[in-house]
Design a protein around this motif. Sequence first.
Motif, PDB file in Angstrom:
ATOM      1  N   ASP A  33     -19.148  64.275  30.225  1.00  0.00           N
ATOM      2  CA  ASP A  33     -20.565  64.555  30.006  1.00  0.00           C
ATOM      3  C   ASP A  33     -21.015  65.527  31.095  1.00  0.00           C
ATOM      4  N   SER A  34     -21.090  66.804  30.767  1.00  0.00           N
ATOM      5  CA  SER A  34     -21.404  67.818  31.776  1.00  0.00           C
ATOM      6  C   SER A  34     -22.873  67.805  32.190  1.00  0.00           C
ATOM      7  N   SER A  35     -23.671  66.920  31.599  1.00  0.00           N
ATOM      8  CA  SER A  35     -25.072  66.841  31.995  1.00  0.00           C
ATOM      9  C   SER A  35     -25.258  65.922  33.200  1.00  0.00           C
ATOM     10  N   ILE A  36     -24.156  65.368  33.717  1.00  0.00           N
ATOM     11  CA  ILE A  36     -24.194  64.428  34.844  1.00  0.00           C
ATOM     12  C   ILE A  36     -23.395  64.981  36.018  1.00  0.00           C
ATOM     13  N   PHE A  37     -23.881  64.729  37.242  1.00  0.00           N
ATOM     14  CA  PHE A  37     -23.086  64.995  38.431  1.00  0.00           C
ATOM     15  C   PHE A  37     -23.237  63.822  39.386  1.00  0.00           C
ATOM     16  N   ILE A  38     -22.347  63.734  40.359  1.00  0.00           N
ATOM     17  CA  ILE A  38     -22.367  62.632  41.326  1.00  0.00           C
ATOM     18  C   ILE A  38     -22.805  63.160  42.688  1.00  0.00           C
ATOM     19  N   LEU A  53     -34.760  65.948  41.019  1.00  0.00           N
ATOM     20  CA  LEU A  53     -33.644  65.592  40.149  1.00  0.00           C
ATOM     21  C   LEU A  53     -33.768  64.135  39.714  1.00  0.00           C
ATOM     22  N   GLU A  54     -33.228  63.839  38.552  1.00  0.00           N
ATOM     23  CA  GLU A  54     -33.400  62.524  37.950  1.00  0.00           C
ATOM     24  C   GLU A  54     -32.133  61.685  38.051  1.00  0.00           C
ATOM     25  N   MET A 105     -26.508  61.581  38.671  1.00  0.00           N
ATOM     26  CA  MET A 105     -27.784  62.256  38.421  1.00  0.00           C
ATOM     27  C   MET A 105     -27.668  63.196  37.234  1.00  0.00           C
ATOM     28  N   LYS A 106     -28.789  63.414  36.580  1.00  0.00           N
ATOM     29  CA  LYS A 106     -28.835  64.395  35.496  1.00  0.00           C
ATOM     30  C   LYS A 106     -28.782  65.793  36.120  1.00  0.00           C
ATOM     31  N   ARG A 107     -27.898  66.610  35.589  1.00  0.00           N
ATOM     32  CA  ARG A 107     -27.756  67.976  36.085  1.00  0.00           C
ATOM     33  C   ARG A 107     -28.964  68.777  35.618  1.00  0.00           C
ATOM     34  N   PRO A 108     -29.645  69.462  36.538  1.00  0.00           N
ATOM     35  CA  PRO A 108     -30.808  70.261  36.128  1.00  0.00           C
ATOM     36  C   PRO A 108     -30.367  71.499  35.343  1.00  0.00           C
TER      37      PRO A 108
END
Length: 148
Positions: A33-38, A53-54, A105-108
Motif C-alpha cells: 500500500d504505497s499510501s502508507i509510510f513508517i 500528516l495523518e 502514516m498516510k503519505r501526503p
Amino acid sequence: MNNIIHISSLDLPELKIYRNLTKSNKKSGHFEDSSIFIAEGIKTTEIALAAGLEPVSFLMEEKHAYGKAGGIMKTCPNIPAYLGPSDVISSLTGYELTRGFLCAMKRPAPNNIEEICFNAKRLVILENVADASNVGAIFRSAAALGMD
C-alpha cells in the motif's frame, strides 16, 4: 486511553504494515500500500503530526504509551496504539527498534515541483536512493551547506 491495544498475537491483520520491516522492499518505502509510510521515533512522529500528516496506527514498547509518547496518544485518541514488550515488537518488525516507537502514516500528496523550487537557488535532488538511512546524512550535509 481508549486506543491502546496490547499485542496478543503477531498475526493480527492490523499489524501487517509493521511485519518484517527489514525486507528490502520495506526499507526503501515500497509497501504493498504505497499510501502508507513508517515514521520511526517519537520526535519524528511529532514533527510529522505538526506538519499535518495523518497517523494510521502506532506500534510501541509499553513504557512509551505512559511516558514519552503520552502527548501523542492524547492528541490522537482515536488512532490505535499497539503495545508490546521490545522482544515481541522485534519479532514482528524483524529488528530491534532503536527508539521503541513506530507510526504508520498516510503519505501526503506529492508537492508541486514549481512550488518546491520557487525562489530556491540551491537544491539537493535525491533519486533512487538504495539505502534510506543515507537520507539523514544527506539532509544534514545539505543543511550545513545552506541548501534551500
